[in-house]
Write a protein that holds these residues in place. Structure first.
Motif, PDB file in Angstrom:
ATOM      1  N   LEU A  59      76.207  20.749 -13.299  1.00 41.27           N
ATOM      2  CA  LEU A  59      76.565  21.258 -11.964  1.00 41.27           C
ATOM      3  C   LEU A  59      77.645  20.401 -11.318  1.00 41.27           C
ATOM      4  CD1 LEU A  59      73.024  22.175 -10.661  1.00 41.27           C
ATOM      5  CD2 LEU A  59      74.895  23.781 -11.066  1.00 41.27           C
ATOM      6  N   GLU A  60      77.630  19.106 -11.568  1.00 35.08           N
ATOM      7  CA  GLU A  60      78.606  18.188 -10.979  1.00 35.08           C
ATOM      8  C   GLU A  60      79.898  18.102 -11.781  1.00 35.08           C
ATOM      9  OE1 GLU A  60      76.136  14.729 -10.830  1.00 35.08           O
ATOM     10  OE2 GLU A  60      75.241  15.314  -8.918  1.00 35.08           O
ATOM     11  N   SER A  61      79.921  18.725 -12.959  1.00 27.84           N
ATOM     12  CA  SER A  61      81.104  18.670 -13.830  1.00 27.84           C
ATOM     13  C   SER A  61      82.174  19.641 -13.359  1.00 27.84           C
ATOM     14  CB  SER A  61      80.719  19.028 -15.265  1.00 27.84           C
ATOM     15  OG  SER A  61      79.810  18.093 -15.779  1.00 27.84           O
ATOM     16  N   GLU A  62      83.402  19.311 -13.688  1.00 28.05           N
ATOM     17  CA  GLU A  62      84.531  20.172 -13.363  1.00 28.05           C
ATOM     18  C   GLU A  62      84.399  21.501 -14.110  1.00 28.05           C
ATOM     19  OE1 GLU A  62      89.394  20.108 -13.737  1.00 28.05           O
ATOM     20  OE2 GLU A  62      88.274  18.267 -13.990  1.00 28.05           O
ATOM     21  N   VAL A  63      84.783  22.577 -13.447  1.00 33.35           N
ATOM     22  CA  VAL A  63      84.710  23.902 -14.035  1.00 33.35           C
ATOM     23  C   VAL A  63      85.605  23.984 -15.260  1.00 33.35           C
ATOM     24  CG1 VAL A  63      85.249  26.344 -13.645  1.00 33.35           C
ATOM     25  CG2 VAL A  63      84.160  25.012 -11.846  1.00 33.35           C
ATOM     26  N   ASP A  64      85.089  24.576 -16.317  1.00 29.06           N
ATOM     27  CA  ASP A  64      85.873  24.804 -17.534  1.00 29.06           C
ATOM     28  C   ASP A  64      86.624  26.114 -17.326  1.00 29.06           C
ATOM     29  OD1 ASP A  64      86.950  25.025 -20.038  1.00 29.06           O
ATOM     30  OD2 ASP A  64      85.044  25.346 -21.058  1.00 29.06           O
TER      31      ASP A  64
END
Length: 72
Positions: A65-70
């Motif tokens: 959820l905290e990761s950058e959108v792919d």
């Protein structure tokens, strides 16, 4: 634009959580996302992310959820 947690600088990066929050109900339905399944699409047993998150699915999901959108 988002702000980094520790600093008050702007960034163009969007997390998966931010993207989901901005989705309409129709977009969510069309995306076919299973919000209570693994965001990486792996079974809990033998998960490739298991070692990284000490086999803790909650920590792994929070990381996603905290990761950058792919965007691919």
């Amino acid at each position: 634009m988002l702000f980094d947690k520790g600093e008050q600088r702007r960034t163009d990066k969007m997390t998966n959580f931010e993207k989901i929050k901005q989705m309409s109900i129709d977009e969510m339905a069309r995306s076919r996302m299973f919000f209570f399944d693994c965001p990486y699409g792996t079974p809990c047993v033998g998960c490739s992310k298991g070692k990284e998150f000490n086999n803790n699915c909650t920590d792994c999901t929070k990381h996603w959820l905290e990761s950058e959108v792919d965007t691919d």
